[in-house]
Design an enzyme around this catalytic site. Structure first.
Site, PDB file in Angstrom:
ATOM      1  N   GLN A  50       6.519  -2.355  36.340  1.00 59.55           N
ATOM      2  CA  GLN A  50       5.464  -3.067  36.215  1.00 59.55           C
ATOM      3  C   GLN A  50       4.453  -2.386  35.225  1.00 59.55           C
ATOM      4  OE1 GLN A  50       4.870  -6.168  37.222  1.00 59.55           O
ATOM      5  NE2 GLN A  50       6.612  -6.335  38.776  1.00 59.55           N
ATOM      6  N   ASP A  97       9.370   4.379  38.378  1.00 62.53           N
ATOM      7  CA  ASP A  97       9.721   3.024  38.346  1.00 62.53           C
ATOM      8  C   ASP A  97       8.680   2.326  37.407  1.00 62.53           C
ATOM      9  OD1 ASP A  97       9.944   0.378  38.394  1.00 62.53           O
ATOM     10  OD2 ASP A  97      10.474   0.314  40.559  1.00 62.53           O
ATOM     11  N   LYS A 135      10.887  -8.237  31.824  1.00 62.53           N
ATOM     12  CA  LYS A 135       9.242  -8.173  32.161  1.00 62.53           C
ATOM     13  C   LYS A 135       8.351  -7.777  31.174  1.00 62.53           C
ATOM     14  CE  LYS A 135      10.093  -6.929  37.001  1.00 62.53           C
ATOM     15  NZ  LYS A 135      10.019  -7.998  37.841  1.00 62.53           N
TER      16      LYS A 135
HETATM   17  N1  C6P Z   1       9.832  -7.112  40.615  1.00 65.60           N
HETATM   18  C1  C6P Z   1       8.413  -9.073  40.961  1.00 65.60           C
HETATM   19  O1  C6P Z   1       8.196 -10.461  41.251  1.00 65.60           O
HETATM   20  P1  C6P Z   1      14.854  -5.821  38.419  1.00 65.60           P
HETATM   21  O2  C6P Z   1      15.081  -6.942  39.279  1.00 65.60           O
HETATM   22  O3  C6P Z   1      15.822  -4.987  38.375  1.00 65.60           O
HETATM   23  O4  C6P Z   1      14.551  -6.342  36.940  1.00 65.60           O
HETATM   24  O5  C6P Z   1      13.387  -5.269  38.744  1.00 65.60           O
HETATM   25  C2  C6P Z   1      13.142  -4.758  39.915  1.00 65.60           C
HETATM   26  C3  C6P Z   1      11.755  -4.249  40.446  1.00 65.60           C
HETATM   27  C4  C6P Z   1      11.895  -2.998  40.408  1.00 65.60           C
HETATM   28  N2  C6P Z   1      10.644  -2.201  40.650  1.00 65.60           N
HETATM   29  C5  C6P Z   1       9.337  -2.980  40.476  1.00 65.60           C
HETATM   30  C6  C6P Z   1       8.230  -2.423  40.545  1.00 65.60           C
HETATM   31  C7  C6P Z   1       9.498  -4.486  40.501  1.00 65.60           C
HETATM   32  O6  C6P Z   1       8.546  -5.129  40.180  1.00 65.60           O
HETATM   33  C8  C6P Z   1      10.655  -5.036  40.052  1.00 65.60           C
HETATM   34  C9  C6P Z   1      10.966  -6.623  40.069  1.00 65.60           C
HETATM   35  C10 C6P Z   1       9.906  -8.630  40.618  1.00 65.60           C
HETATM   36  O7  C6P Z   1       7.656  -8.540  41.657  1.00 65.60           O
HETATM   37  C11 C6P Z   1      10.861  -9.597  41.138  1.00 65.60           C
HETATM   38  S1  C6P Z   1      11.164  -8.961  42.860  1.00 65.60           S
END
Ligand code: C6P
Length: 412
Positions: free
Chosen positions: A204, A201, A227
């Site tokens: 980040q 994943d 992101k």
């Molecule tokens: N974290 C945060 O504020 P999506 O929503 O599918 O684009 O991303 C999900 C997701 C998956 N893995 C990691 C490591 C993430 O950080 C995130 C999204 C945001 O930390 C929203 S909770």
């Protein structure tokens, strides 16, 4: 490596140039979503003004132009992460959908009774729940790897948990809740030695550091456009071609087929097999522009800037005795994320008070409830930095922090 010209960069992000509660907006929540530079906004606008049509369907010029724009975006992502093939790049809605695609199309079909799936305790819910579903349905075991005394992943525990029974290792590259950068290359190699398939994943990580898929060699790598300066509604699944070819589609319907009979169908080739229905073409176009922006500034320069801000902020926060900072104390093991709590104050109160000073931070469990429970807390406040943040904004954040307890009637 060069210092960023932040003043120049900030001109590309007009949203940041506003007052919130009579203060300069200090946007410190880029880990949740980043702001979009003008080139991304303009690329989407231009696409809608000049090139919009449904892709892969029309024999007419406008549809061909839209299809070309979409394909260019895929090629851009291929180059950005050094994927060996364009066909390995699948567009999804976001990271969450990409992980679900792998869990359902690969996991459900390949995980058997008695097999094991390994994740880290720091995982985002998006990298836990899909595996819980696979484990429950297929009678497999979902194992968690915990932290060591320095708040980083305990590699002995990792090696104990990843065994010959492990079929999938699903790990975050960088933790959204703690900011810790995991030793991902080592994890990939170790899991492969044990015969497991590895999903990373990268939500980040990819906005902040160079990811070279051929060097890292994971089976799947996923991330979200929003992101990394791109639009919402577009994400990426990189998948090893040989594995993707054997997988069944996740969603089915239009655009992912070869022939359809009344009772059966054959599927389109990669990557279209996994892109059912009308795609978010304008978001793909925006994502390409976002990658161009990042490449223009340079990932090393971005990382360097973020780390300067993070180190400065941590040093200042450490001077405030009632603040607890979570995660590794070793700055080299961190990204630009600081998770913290103020003694006797709920994180939501901290975030609300900071907002009154124009500072936007996130509060809550950060979609990492198992981690919160493991740490014995219910939530944290989180500040996260990106290329457009300034030292002045960190100072504004620190000044706000110093006032939180006073607001609530504590002495200091
Ligand atoms: N974290 C945060 O504020 P999506 O929503 O599918 O684009 O991303 C999900 C997701 C998956 N893995 C990691 C490591 C993430 O950080 C995130 C999204 C945001 O930390 C929203 S909770």
């Amino acid at each position: 490596m060069k210092s960023l010209n932040i003043e120049r960069i900030r001109e590309d992000f007009p949203i940041l140039n506003q007052q919130i509660n009579n203060n300069h907006l200090a946007y410190l929540d880029s880990a949740a979503t980043t702001q979009k530079p003008l080139n991304v906004i303009k690329a989407i606008e231009k696409y809608n003004i000049s090139n919009n049509a449904n892709i892969h369907r029309g024999a007419y010029t406008l549809s061909i132009k839209a299809t070309e724009e979409y394909d260019k975006s895929r090629k851009k992502i291929k180059g950005f992460i050094n994927s060996p093939y364009s066909e390995s790049i699948i567009f999804t809605k976001n990271t969450t959908e990409a992980i679900n695609l792998v869990a359902f199309s690969y996991g459900m079909e390949n995980i058997k009774d008695g097999d094991e799936i390994v994740v880290l305790i720091t995982e985002h819910h998006s990298n836990i729940l899909p595996w819980q579903m696979v484990a429950r349905k297929n009678k497999a075991k979902l194992k968690f790897v915990y932290l060591d005394e320095n708040s980083i992943i305990n590699m002995k525990d990792f090696k104990d948990k990843v065994t010959d029974k492990t079929k999938i290792v699903a790990v975050g590259h960088v933790s959204n809740a703690l900011g810790t950068i995991n030793p991902i290359k080592y994890m990939v190699d170790y899991a492969h030695q044990k015969g497991a398939v590895v999903l990373i994943d990268g939500a980040q990580a990819i906005p902040h550091m160079k990811v070279d898929i051929q060097e890292l060699d994971p089976d799947f790598y996923v991330f979200s456009g929003h992101k990394m300066l791109g639009p919402m509604g577009i994400g990426v699944l990189y998948g090893r071609r040989e594995i993707l070819e054997k997988m069944s589609p996740f969603l089915s319907g239009g655009d992912m087929i070869e022939y359809v009979e009344e009772q059966s169908s054959t599927y389109a080739e990669l990557p279209y097999k996994f892109e059912a229905g009308t795609q978010n073409v304008e978001a793909a176009v925006g994502l390409k522009a976002a990658v161009e922006y990042i490449e223009d500034i340079g990932l090393e320069n971005i990382k360097n800037h973020e780390m300067k801000l993070t180190k400065y902020a941590i040093d200042k926060m450490k001077e405030i005795h009632y603040i607890t900072i979570y995660g590794s104390q070793d700055i080299d093991k961190r990204g630009g994320v600081i998770s913290f709590n103020i003694q006797d104050v709920h994180s939501h109160d901290v975030a609300t008070i900071l907002d009154s000073y124009g500072v936007a931070v996130r509060a809550g469990h950060h979609c990492a409830q198992p981690l919160m429970k493991y740490l014995g807390i219910n939530s944290t406040c989180r500040a996260s930095f990106y290329l457009y943040n300034t030292i002045e904004e960190v100072n504004q954040f620190i000044e706000g922090l110093k006032n939180v307890r006073k607001w609530l009637g504590y002495g200091s």
